[in-house]
Motif scaffolding. Structure first.
Motif, PDB file in Angstrom:
ATOM      1  N   GLU A  80      62.457 -27.953 109.792  1.00  0.00           N
ATOM      2  CA  GLU A  80      63.035 -27.573 111.090  1.00  0.00           C
ATOM      3  C   GLU A  80      64.209 -28.460 111.492  1.00  0.00           C
ATOM      4  O   GLU A  80      64.946 -28.128 112.419  1.00  0.00           O
ATOM      5  CB  GLU A  80      61.966 -27.585 112.188  1.00  0.00           C
ATOM      6  CG  GLU A  80      61.292 -28.910 112.402  1.00  0.00           C
ATOM      7  CD  GLU A  80      59.997 -29.058 111.608  1.00  0.00           C
ATOM      8  OE1 GLU A  80      59.071 -29.717 112.126  1.00  0.00           O
ATOM      9  OE2 GLU A  80      59.913 -28.512 110.497  1.00  0.00           O
ATOM     10  N   PHE A  81      64.404 -29.590 110.804  1.00  0.00           N
ATOM     11  CA  PHE A  81      65.508 -30.483 111.150  1.00  0.00           C
ATOM     12  C   PHE A  81      66.626 -30.487 110.105  1.00  0.00           C
ATOM     13  O   PHE A  81      67.616 -31.203 110.265  1.00  0.00           O
ATOM     14  CB  PHE A  81      64.995 -31.912 111.356  1.00  0.00           C
ATOM     15  CG  PHE A  81      63.994 -32.026 112.464  1.00  0.00           C
ATOM     16  CD1 PHE A  81      64.300 -31.583 113.734  1.00  0.00           C
ATOM     17  CD2 PHE A  81      62.737 -32.553 112.227  1.00  0.00           C
ATOM     18  CE1 PHE A  81      63.377 -31.666 114.763  1.00  0.00           C
ATOM     19  CE2 PHE A  81      61.805 -32.647 113.257  1.00  0.00           C
ATOM     20  CZ  PHE A  81      62.125 -32.199 114.524  1.00  0.00           C
ATOM     21  N   ARG A  82      66.483 -29.705 109.050  1.00  0.00           N
ATOM     22  CA  ARG A  82      67.463 -29.779 107.961  1.00  0.00           C
ATOM     23  C   ARG A  82      68.845 -29.317 108.385  1.00  0.00           C
ATOM     24  O   ARG A  82      69.846 -29.953 108.032  1.00  0.00           O
ATOM     25  CB  ARG A  82      66.952 -28.975 106.755  1.00  0.00           C
ATOM     26  CG  ARG A  82      65.780 -29.660 106.069  1.00  0.00           C
ATOM     27  CD  ARG A  82      65.144 -28.844 104.957  1.00  0.00           C
ATOM     28  NE  ARG A  82      63.919 -29.517 104.499  1.00  0.00           N
ATOM     29  CZ  ARG A  82      63.014 -28.966 103.712  1.00  0.00           C
ATOM     30  NH1 ARG A  82      63.171 -27.709 103.290  1.00  0.00           N
ATOM     31  NH2 ARG A  82      61.950 -29.647 103.352  1.00  0.00           N
ATOM     32  N   ASP A  83      68.937 -28.237 109.129  1.00  0.00           N
ATOM     33  CA  ASP A  83      70.260 -27.758 109.546  1.00  0.00           C
ATOM     34  C   ASP A  83      70.984 -28.814 110.364  1.00  0.00           C
ATOM     35  O   ASP A  83      72.175 -29.084 110.141  1.00  0.00           O
ATOM     36  CB  ASP A  83      70.123 -26.466 110.370  1.00  0.00           C
ATOM     37  CG  ASP A  83      69.807 -25.256 109.514  1.00  0.00           C
ATOM     38  OD1 ASP A  83      69.981 -25.326 108.276  1.00  0.00           O
ATOM     39  OD2 ASP A  83      69.386 -24.228 110.076  1.00  0.00           O
ATOM     40  N   GLU A  84      70.268 -29.429 111.296  1.00  0.00           N
ATOM     41  CA  GLU A  84      70.901 -30.432 112.168  1.00  0.00           C
ATOM     42  C   GLU A  84      71.304 -31.686 111.396  1.00  0.00           C
ATOM     43  O   GLU A  84      72.388 -32.237 111.588  1.00  0.00           O
ATOM     44  CB  GLU A  84      69.936 -30.792 113.301  1.00  0.00           C
ATOM     45  CG  GLU A  84      70.532 -31.704 114.365  1.00  0.00           C
ATOM     46  CD  GLU A  84      70.130 -33.152 114.171  1.00  0.00           C
ATOM     47  OE1 GLU A  84      70.994 -34.021 114.368  1.00  0.00           O
ATOM     48  OE2 GLU A  84      68.963 -33.405 113.819  1.00  0.00           O
ATOM     49  N   ILE A  85      70.439 -32.128 110.481  1.00  0.00           N
ATOM     50  CA  ILE A  85      70.739 -33.339 109.709  1.00  0.00           C
ATOM     51  C   ILE A  85      71.898 -33.099 108.753  1.00  0.00           C
ATOM     52  O   ILE A  85      72.825 -33.917 108.650  1.00  0.00           O
ATOM     53  CB  ILE A  85      69.484 -33.815 108.951  1.00  0.00           C
ATOM     54  CG1 ILE A  85      68.427 -34.306 109.942  1.00  0.00           C
ATOM     55  CG2 ILE A  85      69.842 -34.916 107.959  1.00  0.00           C
ATOM     56  CD1 ILE A  85      67.093 -34.660 109.310  1.00  0.00           C
ATOM     57  N   PHE A  86      71.903 -31.963 108.069  1.00  0.00           N
ATOM     58  CA  PHE A  86      72.996 -31.674 107.139  1.00  0.00           C
ATOM     59  C   PHE A  86      74.312 -31.486 107.895  1.00  0.00           C
ATOM     60  O   PHE A  86      75.377 -31.860 107.392  1.00  0.00           O
ATOM     61  CB  PHE A  86      72.673 -30.455 106.278  1.00  0.00           C
ATOM     62  CG  PHE A  86      71.907 -30.796 105.037  1.00  0.00           C
ATOM     63  CD1 PHE A  86      72.562 -31.034 103.846  1.00  0.00           C
ATOM     64  CD2 PHE A  86      70.518 -30.904 105.064  1.00  0.00           C
ATOM     65  CE1 PHE A  86      71.856 -31.370 102.693  1.00  0.00           C
ATOM     66  CE2 PHE A  86      69.803 -31.252 103.928  1.00  0.00           C
ATOM     67  CZ  PHE A  86      70.468 -31.481 102.734  1.00  0.00           C
ATOM     68  N   ALA A  87      74.254 -30.909 109.086  1.00  0.00           N
ATOM     69  CA  ALA A  87      75.474 -30.767 109.888  1.00  0.00           C
ATOM     70  C   ALA A  87      76.046 -32.144 110.216  1.00  0.00           C
ATOM     71  O   ALA A  87      77.273 -32.350 110.188  1.00  0.00           O
ATOM     72  CB  ALA A  87      75.181 -29.987 111.158  1.00  0.00           C
ATOM     73  N   ASN A  88      75.177 -33.099 110.536  1.00  0.00           N
ATOM     74  CA  ASN A  88      75.625 -34.463 110.806  1.00  0.00           C
ATOM     75  C   ASN A  88      76.229 -35.098 109.556  1.00  0.00           C
ATOM     76  O   ASN A  88      77.303 -35.724 109.610  1.00  0.00           O
ATOM     77  CB  ASN A  88      74.444 -35.293 111.305  1.00  0.00           C
ATOM     78  CG  ASN A  88      74.766 -36.768 111.424  1.00  0.00           C
ATOM     79  OD1 ASN A  88      74.318 -37.561 110.588  1.00  0.00           O
ATOM     80  ND2 ASN A  88      75.520 -37.152 112.438  1.00  0.00           N
ATOM     81  N   TYR A  89      75.563 -34.933 108.421  1.00  0.00           N
ATOM     82  CA  TYR A  89      76.080 -35.495 107.169  1.00  0.00           C
ATOM     83  C   TYR A  89      77.461 -34.921 106.835  1.00  0.00           C
ATOM     84  O   TYR A  89      78.368 -35.651 106.425  1.00  0.00           O
ATOM     85  CB  TYR A  89      75.118 -35.202 106.022  1.00  0.00           C
ATOM     86  CG  TYR A  89      73.811 -35.954 106.047  1.00  0.00           C
ATOM     87  CD1 TYR A  89      73.566 -36.970 106.968  1.00  0.00           C
ATOM     88  CD2 TYR A  89      72.799 -35.652 105.138  1.00  0.00           C
ATOM     89  CE1 TYR A  89      72.361 -37.653 106.981  1.00  0.00           C
ATOM     90  CE2 TYR A  89      71.593 -36.339 105.135  1.00  0.00           C
ATOM     91  CZ  TYR A  89      71.374 -37.332 106.050  1.00  0.00           C
ATOM     92  OH  TYR A  89      70.181 -38.004 106.039  1.00  0.00           O
ATOM     93  N   LYS A  90      77.600 -33.622 107.025  1.00  0.00           N
ATOM     94  CA  LYS A  90      78.877 -32.977 106.685  1.00  0.00           C
ATOM     95  C   LYS A  90      79.978 -33.384 107.657  1.00  0.00           C
ATOM     96  O   LYS A  90      81.136 -33.577 107.261  1.00  0.00           O
ATOM     97  CB  LYS A  90      78.690 -31.454 106.660  1.00  0.00           C
ATOM     98  CG  LYS A  90      77.793 -30.982 105.508  1.00  0.00           C
ATOM     99  CD  LYS A  90      77.351 -29.538 105.664  1.00  0.00           C
ATOM    100  CE  LYS A  90      78.476 -28.580 105.386  1.00  0.00           C
ATOM    101  NZ  LYS A  90      78.001 -27.175 105.423  1.00  0.00           N
ATOM    102  N   GLN A  91      79.620 -33.509 108.929  1.00  0.00           N
ATOM    103  CA  GLN A  91      80.609 -33.898 109.939  1.00  0.00           C
ATOM    104  C   GLN A  91      81.193 -35.270 109.630  1.00  0.00           C
ATOM    105  O   GLN A  91      82.410 -35.488 109.788  1.00  0.00           O
ATOM    106  CB  GLN A  91      79.959 -33.918 111.323  1.00  0.00           C
ATOM    107  CG  GLN A  91      80.906 -34.385 112.433  1.00  0.00           C
ATOM    108  CD  GLN A  91      80.205 -34.532 113.778  1.00  0.00           C
ATOM    109  OE1 GLN A  91      79.026 -34.197 113.923  1.00  0.00           O
ATOM    110  NE2 GLN A  91      80.912 -35.032 114.763  1.00  0.00           N
ATOM    111  N   PHE A  92      80.342 -36.199 109.176  1.00  0.00           N
ATOM    112  CA  PHE A  92      80.793 -37.564 108.943  1.00  0.00           C
ATOM    113  C   PHE A  92      81.071 -37.833 107.457  1.00  0.00           C
ATOM    114  O   PHE A  92      80.798 -38.923 106.946  1.00  0.00           O
ATOM    115  CB  PHE A  92      79.783 -38.553 109.511  1.00  0.00           C
ATOM    116  CG  PHE A  92      79.820 -38.613 111.010  1.00  0.00           C
ATOM    117  CD1 PHE A  92      80.793 -39.352 111.669  1.00  0.00           C
ATOM    118  CD2 PHE A  92      78.912 -37.884 111.768  1.00  0.00           C
ATOM    119  CE1 PHE A  92      80.838 -39.389 113.056  1.00  0.00           C
ATOM    120  CE2 PHE A  92      78.950 -37.917 113.146  1.00  0.00           C
ATOM    121  CZ  PHE A  92      79.921 -38.669 113.801  1.00  0.00           C
TER     122      PHE A  92
END
Length: 277
Positions: free
Chosen positions: A186-198
């Motif tokens: 349930e947290f993968r989309d949010e975590i990967f979005a953070n990784y990609k952003q930075f």
């Protein structure tokens, strides 16, 4: 700290299955107050922290972003406390692929997510990358620092839980091997979005995950905090990136002293600017 607290309130509220309105009702507040916390517009009054901690079933330290585990996250917590290196000191084969495809011909900042005892992080540092690494185990972080000292390189290693930790500074390469099964679905989309952003333009992610296959028996290690990944799931996070490698492998393992097999999905993807596409 405000941003970290905002993320953690939102994360642990969702883990408990509470809406903003329900959390607010428990605390005797308006849902707007909770919304402002989660948007980092305001912070909870210090007098509310004990009740907030009890309601979200997480310590105040962990809520504030400090790693303070009451129970081990991984079964390797104890394994890493020995003098020997549980996984050895030879780097993963993926490290050589990074060196070949993304060589440090200029200053490249690399983050090793879940570095374990540091064998891969130290390899990258020896080969000219500027390496930051974190792991959820105290023993793993200490052995990473020790291994780096032994070979005369610097690795900025620290303790963090990948479920809590978010990037706030950019890297050129994000690397992780054998760790992302601790990431709740349930947290993968949010975590990967953070990784990609930075991740800097032209930068890359090099990850692998254990995947479920009907012809592979469950591993003998009982990982209470492991979560399933499936074929194609990792690749789907990179539909807007240039895919350098996306493959699946089945390999033999004897890490527990019991011969068994794993199926694994691998990805190497590069962030390309719109102009460069």
């Amino acid at each position: 700290m405000k941003q970290q607290l905002a993320r953690n309130i939102s994360t642990y509220r969702k883990e408990r299955g509470l809406t903003q309105e329900e959390l607010a009702q428990i605390l005797g507040l308006s849902f707007q107050a909770v919304s402002k916390w989660e948007n980092a517009q305001t912070m909870p009054d210090i007098s509310l922290l004990p009740e907030l901690s009890r309601t979200l079933q997480v310590s105040i330290d962990k809520l504030m972003g400090y790693v303070s585990q009451q129970k081990p996250i991984t079964i390797y917590e104890e394994e890493y406390k020995t003098e020997d290196y549980y996984w050895g000191t030879e780097p993963n084969s993926a490290c050589y692929e990074v060196l070949r495809k993304i060589p440090p011909t200029r200053r490249l900042r690399l983050l090793d997510i879940g570095c374990g005892e540091g064998k891969d992080a130290v390899f990258f540092a020896r080969n000219g990358y500027e390496v930051t690494a974190f792991d959820v185990t105290d023993a793993g972080v200490e052995k990473t620092k020790r291994l780096a000292d032994q070979v005369g390189v610097h690795v900025h290693a620290f303790k963090a839980d990948l479920l809590d930790y978010r990037l706030d500074t950019p890297f050129d390469i994000l690397y992780s091997s054998g760790v992302l099964h601790y990431m709740k679905p349930e947290f993968r989309d949010e975590i990967f979005a953070n990784y990609k952003q930075f991740t800097n333009e032209g930068g890359a992610h090099v990850f692998n995950v254990f995947i479920q296959k009907p012809f592979i028996a469950p591993p003998p290690e009982k990982e209470p905090n492991a979560h399933k990944w499936y074929s194609g799931e990792l690749l789907a996070h990179y539909r807007d990136w240039l895919i350098l490698d996306s493959s699946e492998i089945v390999f033999d393992c004897n890490s527990s002293g019991i011969p068994h097999q794993h199926a694994m999905s691998k990805i190497m993807a590069r962030k390309v600017s719109a102009q460069g596409r």
